[in-house]
Design an enzyme around this catalytic site. Structure first.
Site, PDB file in Angstrom:
ATOM      1  N   LEU A 152     -53.198  -9.331 -23.527  1.00 18.64           N
ATOM      2  CA  LEU A 152     -53.726  -8.079 -24.063  1.00 18.64           C
ATOM      3  C   LEU A 152     -53.473  -6.958 -23.074  1.00 18.64           C
ATOM      4  O   LEU A 152     -53.492  -7.177 -21.869  1.00 18.64           O
ATOM      5  CB  LEU A 152     -55.238  -8.197 -24.277  1.00 18.64           C
ATOM      6  CG  LEU A 152     -55.712  -9.145 -25.369  1.00 18.64           C
ATOM      7  CD1 LEU A 152     -57.198  -9.423 -25.207  1.00 18.64           C
ATOM      8  CD2 LEU A 152     -55.444  -8.546 -26.731  1.00 18.64           C
ATOM      9  N   GLU A 204     -65.453  -8.288 -29.165  1.00 20.43           N
ATOM     10  CA  GLU A 204     -65.773  -9.636 -28.689  1.00 20.43           C
ATOM     11  C   GLU A 204     -65.766  -9.689 -27.165  1.00 20.43           C
ATOM     12  O   GLU A 204     -64.886  -9.096 -26.541  1.00 20.43           O
ATOM     13  CB  GLU A 204     -64.708 -10.618 -29.229  1.00 20.43           C
ATOM     14  CG  GLU A 204     -64.569 -10.574 -30.734  1.00 20.43           C
ATOM     15  CD  GLU A 204     -63.247 -11.159 -31.235  1.00 20.43           C
ATOM     16  OE1 GLU A 204     -62.601 -11.930 -30.492  1.00 20.43           O
ATOM     17  OE2 GLU A 204     -62.851 -10.821 -32.364  1.00 20.43           O
ATOM     18  N   LYS A 259     -64.888 -10.761 -23.543  1.00 23.14           N
ATOM     19  CA  LYS A 259     -63.680 -11.408 -23.029  1.00 23.14           C
ATOM     20  C   LYS A 259     -64.104 -12.400 -21.948  1.00 23.14           C
ATOM     21  O   LYS A 259     -64.374 -12.014 -20.809  1.00 23.14           O
ATOM     22  CB  LYS A 259     -62.719 -10.367 -22.472  1.00 23.14           C
ATOM     23  CG  LYS A 259     -61.396 -10.952 -22.041  1.00 23.14           C
ATOM     24  CD  LYS A 259     -60.396  -9.849 -21.771  1.00 23.14           C
ATOM     25  CE  LYS A 259     -59.033 -10.406 -21.395  1.00 23.14           C
ATOM     26  NZ  LYS A 259     -59.018 -11.153 -20.155  1.00 23.14           N
ATOM     27  N   TYR A 279     -61.743 -17.764 -31.045  1.00 25.41           N
ATOM     28  CA  TYR A 279     -61.728 -16.335 -31.347  1.00 25.41           C
ATOM     29  C   TYR A 279     -60.550 -15.840 -32.178  1.00 25.41           C
ATOM     30  O   TYR A 279     -60.517 -14.688 -32.581  1.00 25.41           O
ATOM     31  CB  TYR A 279     -61.839 -15.486 -30.083  1.00 25.41           C
ATOM     32  CG  TYR A 279     -60.888 -15.862 -28.956  1.00 25.41           C
ATOM     33  CD1 TYR A 279     -59.518 -15.748 -29.094  1.00 25.41           C
ATOM     34  CD2 TYR A 279     -61.385 -16.307 -27.744  1.00 25.41           C
ATOM     35  CE1 TYR A 279     -58.662 -16.081 -28.072  1.00 25.41           C
ATOM     36  CE2 TYR A 279     -60.528 -16.642 -26.694  1.00 25.41           C
ATOM     37  CZ  TYR A 279     -59.180 -16.524 -26.867  1.00 25.41           C
ATOM     38  OH  TYR A 279     -58.341 -16.863 -25.852  1.00 25.41           O
ATOM     39  N   CYS A 323     -34.446   3.359   5.645  1.00 25.54           N
ATOM     40  CA  CYS A 323     -34.974   2.102   5.119  1.00 25.54           C
ATOM     41  C   CYS A 323     -35.413   1.196   6.280  1.00 25.54           C
ATOM     42  O   CYS A 323     -34.623   0.920   7.187  1.00 25.54           O
ATOM     43  CB  CYS A 323     -33.897   1.394   4.285  1.00 25.54           C
ATOM     44  SG  CYS A 323     -34.379  -0.246   3.765  1.00 25.54           S
ATOM     45  N   CYS A 341     -32.867  -2.051   6.304  1.00 26.53           N
ATOM     46  CA  CYS A 341     -31.448  -2.026   6.685  1.00 26.53           C
ATOM     47  C   CYS A 341     -31.067  -0.744   7.429  1.00 26.53           C
ATOM     48  O   CYS A 341     -29.925  -0.596   7.856  1.00 26.53           O
ATOM     49  CB  CYS A 341     -30.569  -2.200   5.451  1.00 26.53           C
ATOM     50  SG  CYS A 341     -30.672  -0.811   4.323  1.00 26.53           S
ATOM     51  N   CYS A 354     -28.707  -4.582   1.510  1.00 26.00           N
ATOM     52  CA  CYS A 354     -30.002  -4.460   2.187  1.00 26.00           C
ATOM     53  C   CYS A 354     -30.750  -5.776   2.007  1.00 26.00           C
ATOM     54  O   CYS A 354     -30.978  -6.227   0.879  1.00 26.00           O
ATOM     55  CB  CYS A 354     -30.793  -3.299   1.582  1.00 26.00           C
ATOM     56  SG  CYS A 354     -32.485  -3.194   2.176  1.00 26.00           S
TER      57      CYS A 354
HETATM   58  S1  IVH Z   1     -57.370 -12.529 -28.472  1.00 20.95           S
HETATM   59  C1  IVH Z   1     -52.856 -11.546 -28.517  1.00 20.95           C
HETATM   60  N1  IVH Z   1     -59.912 -12.655 -28.015  1.00 20.95           N
HETATM   61  O1  IVH Z   1     -57.777 -12.893 -22.917  1.00 20.95           O
HETATM   62  C2  IVH Z   1     -54.321 -11.773 -28.627  1.00 20.95           C
HETATM   63  N2  IVH Z   1     -58.450 -13.171 -26.208  1.00 20.95           N
HETATM   64  O2  IVH Z   1     -55.439 -11.116 -22.064  1.00 20.95           O
HETATM   65  C3  IVH Z   1     -54.913 -12.352 -27.391  1.00 20.95           C
HETATM   66  N3  IVH Z   1     -59.582 -13.845 -24.145  1.00 20.95           N
HETATM   67  O3  IVH Z   1     -55.083 -15.112 -23.098  1.00 20.95           O
HETATM   68  C4  IVH Z   1     -56.032 -13.256 -27.627  1.00 20.95           C
HETATM   69  N4  IVH Z   1     -61.627 -13.650 -24.924  1.00 20.95           N
HETATM   70  O4  IVH Z   1     -57.393 -16.077 -22.678  1.00 20.95           O
HETATM   71  C5  IVH Z   1     -58.687 -12.804 -27.482  1.00 20.95           C
HETATM   72  N5  IVH Z   1     -62.198 -12.743 -27.801  1.00 20.95           N
HETATM   73  C6  IVH Z   1     -60.995 -12.902 -27.276  1.00 20.95           C
HETATM   74  C7  IVH Z   1     -60.790 -13.308 -25.920  1.00 20.95           C
HETATM   75  C8  IVH Z   1     -59.494 -13.433 -25.430  1.00 20.95           C
HETATM   76  C9  IVH Z   1     -60.880 -13.970 -23.863  1.00 20.95           C
HETATM   77  C10 IVH Z   1     -58.489 -14.073 -23.179  1.00 20.95           C
HETATM   78  C11 IVH Z   1     -57.445 -15.063 -23.647  1.00 20.95           C
HETATM   79  C12 IVH Z   1     -56.134 -14.331 -23.609  1.00 20.95           C
HETATM   80  C13 IVH Z   1     -56.438 -13.189 -22.712  1.00 20.95           C
HETATM   81  C14 IVH Z   1     -55.587 -12.003 -23.097  1.00 20.95           C
END
Ligand code: IVH
Length: 673
Positions: free
Chosen positions: A84, A115, A117, A219, A401, A404, A432
């Site tokens: 993300l 959600e 993370k 998720y 640099c 080099c 270099c």
């Molecule tokens: S969605 C492409 N939902 O965050 C969509 N990811 O940086 C990516 N993660 O690898 C997944 N909570 O390990 C999603 N509610 C959530 C999440 C989540 C944690 C982690 C997951 C992913 C990383 C992305």
């Protein structure tokens, strides 16, 4: 030695082992060889056998095999597991929405699934006919490891689903994590809870995985056969009904101010949660919209991770080092008194470039505030000038640099009409030393050749021993010589040989990226590769110095052309490509091979109604067509919107090119789908 000293010696060794676990798991960049690692473990176990009082539940002798096996079967993800993009401030969120509006070509009210993370590791679960058949790790996003049996030991993961409406073929994704309280019990073995989860998940023996209490929260999905969900939030509700754990703090919110309010509230609350959370994820709730928005090369356009605020700390600048990067850029790095920021010991902070040092008047000896946000490299935010030593002097940035000795320059940018902030070494290519080493590191990196076990440290070591000077030398290593080096046993040499051999089959896109040409990152390498299709076409263009041809490719501009010309004006680079072409099997781009718009080229003029150019372009590409950026003989269709440029329409008429409206384009696409 008395008991206290023995214990100290023992704990030091355990700590060292933990450092190596971390390097191996987290960075896939081991600091020592397998042999040295095993030796260290033996020493620990020997000490325990000799001194009974050292034995403890958490010892590596009880928890055998922390180092995961390399022998997991590979699992190819049907749909890539991407990451993300990050947001830190309100502006980042505004920008995120703005990009969505631009892409959709209109402003609409967007509903988000919000959600937490969780800071763990992601896993993919494939269910067929209501049974869990594959469980895999993320790996590099395209290929993970098959760890089904290990995942099955997690009680939150259902193995069989009873509900009649559970899809016949579905891949569910979620986060594997360890609770804070459980981590406390084993915290002397791993640097943090995330490492513990990742380490445990990749144990060769599932019984080892069982020992550490892992949790799973679902998720998202990779794919669903006959998906009938309208919204992400509906999917989350169903996940719960089907027996998966979903986050209790998931929410549906609608505008940026609401997102910010919830973020602020949640940030305070996060310390009371049972698990580590490093931010919130905002996902466009409407799945149809998600589908339209699609992905950039590494992240979805429809989601963003809003990280919690950065941790910071005060420390002293001990010295300023100048590092030379792959493209010759001189980056100043502050060596600081080691300081713990949010659980990570920081001893380096980037100072970005010469101008930043001047603007903030950063000097050696200064007390500074350092910030560390997420995975971003720590940087200096402020100098405390009151604490400055009276006779401290301004830092003088070198004009030559440091690697080099060549002259350095700040380039003039024709587009911005400004001089670059970055100073660069002018010693092109492999002249270099520092640039050459960085180029080889780039060549073997994950996104390029992806040679497992050939980390940055190995490149440095092999360079020091004159074993490598150019990328192609990787394929002609003197293994006899290497086998006499400390830490290189038969096993590690065989592993290295295998991974080098495996890297020889490579896509054109990765190959172009691996050359490390300035301004040709993953995205541009992909665009070029999709356009020219084969390595022989690429070489033809190099031989005839006909890079202007790329000007026709949407997304490639004068900056990239100039950089390509510059790169290939150096005969060494041309020779490298030719030599690599004899060693590697560079696979042609098979992007969208056989769609209905195959071999057809399109160009737009005028404002398209109800669809952005970016979306129209990606629709064409999804059906094997391509877009170009000027009217010429190779153009098949000129798509006209409102107020088209007269000159382009006239040119198209002259060439006898078909001129179509957006509605006609939609009809063509409709036929295609
Ligand atoms: S969605 C492409 N939902 O965050 C969509 N990811 O940086 C990516 N993660 O690898 C997944 N909570 O390990 C999603 N509610 C959530 C999440 C989540 C944690 C982690 C997951 C992913 C990383 C992305």
């Amino acid at each position: 030695m008395n008991n206290k000293e023995i214990k100290k010696k023992y704990l030091l060794k355990v700590k060292e082992l933990i450092t190596h676990n971390k390097a191996y798991y987290d960075k896939s960049d081991p600091l020592i060889s397998d042999k040295e690692y095993d030796q260290l473990k033996i020493e620990i176990i020997d000490l325990e056998n000799k001194y009974n009082f050292l034995k403890n539940k958490k010892s590596p002798s009880v928890n055998v095999g922390y180092k995961p096996s390399k022998s997991f079967e590979k699992f190819s993800h049907k749909v890539p597991m991407l990451s993300l993009s990050n947001a830190f401030y309100k502006d980042d969120l505004i920008n995120f929405e703005k990009k969505i509006f631009n892409y959709l070509n209109k402003r609409i009210k967007i509903e988000y699934s919000v959600e937490p993370k969780i800071d763990g590791v992601s896993a993919s679960l494939t269910y067929k006919n209501k049974r869990l058949i594959f469980g895999a790790s993320r790996g590099d996003g395209n290929t993970g490891e098959l760890i089904t049996e290990n995942l099955k030991t997690i009680k939150d993961i259902p193995i069989k689903i009873k509900n009649s409406d559970f899809p016949d073929d579905i891949e569910i994704r979620g986060e594997v994590f360890i609770k804070k309280k459980d981590f406390l019990k084993i915290n002397d073995l791993f640097a943090n809870a995330r490492n513990a989860a990742s380490g445990s998940l990749r144990q060769k023996d599932p019984n080892e995985t069982k020992k550490i209490p892992l949790n799973f929260i679902a998720y998202t999905f990779g794919y669903i056969k006959n998906n009938s969900h309208k919204n992400q939030s509906d999917f989350l509700l169903n996940l719960k009904r089907w027996g998966f754990k979903v986050n209790k703090n998931n929410k549906i919110l609608s505008d940026i101010d609401e997102l910010l309010k919830y973020h602020e509230k949640f940030e305070r609350k996060r310390f009371n949660l049972e698990y580590d959370v490093d931010g919130l994820v905002y996902k466009v709730n409407d799945l149809k919209l998600q589908n339209r928005l699609g992905f950039t090369s590494n992240a979805p356009r429809w989601a963003i991770a809003h990280k919690f605020s950065a941790d910071n700390a005060e420390t002293r600048i001990l010295n300023i080092d100048i590092q030379v990067g792959r493209t010759g850029a001189l980056t100043p790095v502050a060596k600081v008194s080691p300081v713990n920021i949010g659980g990570v010991v920081v001893s380096n902070a980037t100072l970005h470039n010469e101008e930043e040092i001047i603007r903030k008047d950063i000097r050696i000896g200064d007390i500074v505030k350092i910030e560390r946000a997420g995975d971003v490299i720590p940087h200096v935010i402020k100098v405390d000038k009151d604490k400055r030593n009276k006779d401290s002097k301004k830092f003088i940035f070198p004009t030559n640099c440091p690697s080099c000795g060549s002259e350095t320059v700040k380039e003039y940018n024709e587009i911005t009409k400004k001089y670059d902030a970055v100073r660069r070494c002018t010693n092109e290519s492999y002249g270099c030393e520092k640039i050459a080493i960085e180029k080889i590191k780039h060549f073997i990196s994950k996104e390029a050749l992806n040679i497992e076990g050939f980390g940055k440290k190995v490149v440095e070591k092999f360079w020091e021993l004159s074993l490598i000077r150019k990328p192609q030398d990787v394929f002609a290593l003197n293994y006899n010589y290497i086998s006499n080096l400390d830490g290189w046993g038969e096993l590690s040499i065989n592993n290295l040989k295998n991974s080098i051999e495996n890297s020889k089959i490579i896509s054109l896109q990765r190959f172009i990226y691996s050359l490390g040409i300035r301004h040709i990152g993953i995205e541009n390498a992909k665009i070029i590769s999709d356009n020219i299709k084969s390595i022989s076409n690429f070489i033809k263009i190099i031989d005839t110095n006909n890079f202007e041809k790329f000007l026709n490719i949407d997304g490639i501009g004068v900056t990239q052309i100039k950089s390509l010309k510059n790169f290939f004006s150096n005969k060494l680079n041309v020779a490298t490509v030719n030599e690599l072409n004899t060693i590697l099997k560079i696979e042609s781009s098979n992007f969208n091979k056989n769609g209905i718009l195959k071999n057809k080229t399109f160009m737009f003029t005028g404002k398209l109604n109800g669809i952005s150019r970016a979306e129209a372009k990606s629709l064409i590409e999804k059906n094997s067509g391509s877009t170009i950026s000027s009217v010429n003989k190779s153009l098949d269709f000129l798509v006209i919107g409102d107020k088209p440029t007269k000159k382009k329409v006239d040119q198209a008429k002259n060439f006898g090119i078909k001129i179509i409206t957006l509605i006609e384009l939609e009809k063509l696409l409709y036929k295609a789908n």
